[in-house]
Scaffold this active site. Structure first.
Site, PDB file in Angstrom:
ATOM      1  N   SER A 141     -31.837 -70.807 -37.107  1.00  0.00           N
ATOM      2  CA  SER A 141     -30.727 -69.975 -36.635  1.00  0.00           C
ATOM      3  C   SER A 141     -31.302 -68.691 -36.060  1.00  0.00           C
ATOM      4  O   SER A 141     -32.449 -68.325 -36.341  1.00  0.00           O
ATOM      5  CB  SER A 141     -29.809 -69.643 -37.821  1.00  0.00           C
ATOM      6  OG  SER A 141     -28.883 -68.638 -37.487  1.00  0.00           O
ATOM      7  N   TYR A 154     -28.587 -65.760 -46.668  1.00  0.00           N
ATOM      8  CA  TYR A 154     -28.545 -66.758 -45.591  1.00  0.00           C
ATOM      9  C   TYR A 154     -29.687 -66.515 -44.615  1.00  0.00           C
ATOM     10  O   TYR A 154     -30.401 -67.455 -44.229  1.00  0.00           O
ATOM     11  CB  TYR A 154     -27.199 -66.713 -44.864  1.00  0.00           C
ATOM     12  CG  TYR A 154     -27.165 -67.635 -43.670  1.00  0.00           C
ATOM     13  CD1 TYR A 154     -27.179 -69.018 -43.841  1.00  0.00           C
ATOM     14  CD2 TYR A 154     -27.143 -67.136 -42.379  1.00  0.00           C
ATOM     15  CE1 TYR A 154     -27.175 -69.871 -42.749  1.00  0.00           C
ATOM     16  CE2 TYR A 154     -27.132 -67.977 -41.277  1.00  0.00           C
ATOM     17  CZ  TYR A 154     -27.146 -69.346 -41.476  1.00  0.00           C
ATOM     18  OH  TYR A 154     -27.156 -70.190 -40.375  1.00  0.00           O
TER      19      TYR A 154
END
Length: 256
Positions: A141, A154
């Site tokens: 990501s 995260y």
């Protein structure tokens, strides 16, 4: 063509889009996810227009025994023809400052995004090595490149994916196995619904004022990298919507 593509998190989003893309190129599939009914529906949809083989595995990547047993129990002729692993299973759970984060959310993200990727890779890499060919795609990501407010754990898990991709590339360079790290920006999938724990209004608001990426865009990018010549490897691909400049800077909004 007997070659198989092994995809985790295949029941929706990027995993589902990858399944459809590789099916359109006549590759057989091993599709893995926790939601078996969604996999069954996807299989039925694909087989309406493509004559390929599809193996379904009800798989929770967090469960190491489930992972190893499911992969070990694949038919020999399937294992002998796995040439690509797409480590797509992953999620964000919650969006809080580090002192207010929920430990169960942290565990879920670490167990899925990091340990789950490791469990699947540990089971599949020996197969790729034995087949003397392979390509591994790890879905990271933009959060694996930057850290943003309230993204703490995260972001840490996706930085781990980024690092593991580099480490895999070093470890496997002599084994005819390519490794590509994919780092998308904002992609409109179930990502925000999961992050905000089913709050569809809040999830929808993330994408309201700009045009995000779609799962199909990532699948097309993965296939492009996969189909590159044998002597070419795209090590690391960061792909963003044209209206997104960084993890938090957008043309019309910064609420991501």
């Amino acid at each position: 063509m007997e070659n198989y593509i092994f995809i985790t998190g295949a029941s929706s989003g990027i995993g589902e889009a990858c399944a459809k893309k590789f099916a359109s190129e006549n590759f057989n599939l091993v599709l893995c996810a926790r939601r078996m009914q969604k996999l069954e529906n996807l299989k039925e949809e694909i087989l309406k227009s493509h004559t390929i083989k599809i193996i379904l595995l009800e798989l929770d990547v967090r469960e190491k025994n489930n992972v190893s047993e499911s992969i070990n129990n694949l038919d020999k002729d399937v294992k002998q023809n796995i040439i690509c692993l797409i480590n797509n299973a992953g999620l964000a759970a919650g969006k809080d400052s580090i002192d207010k984060g929920h430990i169960e959310d942290w565990d879920r993200m670490i167990d899925t995004n990091v340990k789950g990727l490791l469990y699947v890779s540990r089971a599949i890499i020996p197969i790729l090595k034995e087949n003397c060919i392979g390509h591994i795609f790890n879905i990271s990501s933009i959060a694996g490149k930057e850290v943003y407010k309230d993204g703490n754990v995260y972001c840490a898990t996706k930085h781990a994916v980024d690092s593991l991709s580099k480490a895999m590339r070093i470890d496997l360079v002599n084994d005819n196995i390519k490794v590509t790290n994919i780092a998308p920006g904002a992609v409109e999938t179930e990502f925000s619904i999961v992050r905000f724990k089913g709050d569809e209004v809040k999830a929808k608001s993330v994408y309201e004022t700009f045009t995000p990426l779609y799962a199909k865009d990532i699948a097309e990018t993965i296939y492009f990298a996969f189909s590159s010549p044998k002597h070419v490897n795209l090590n690391d691909i960061t792909i963003m919507p044209s209206s997104q400049a960084s993890a938090t800077i957008f043309k019309n909004t910064s609420n991501y």
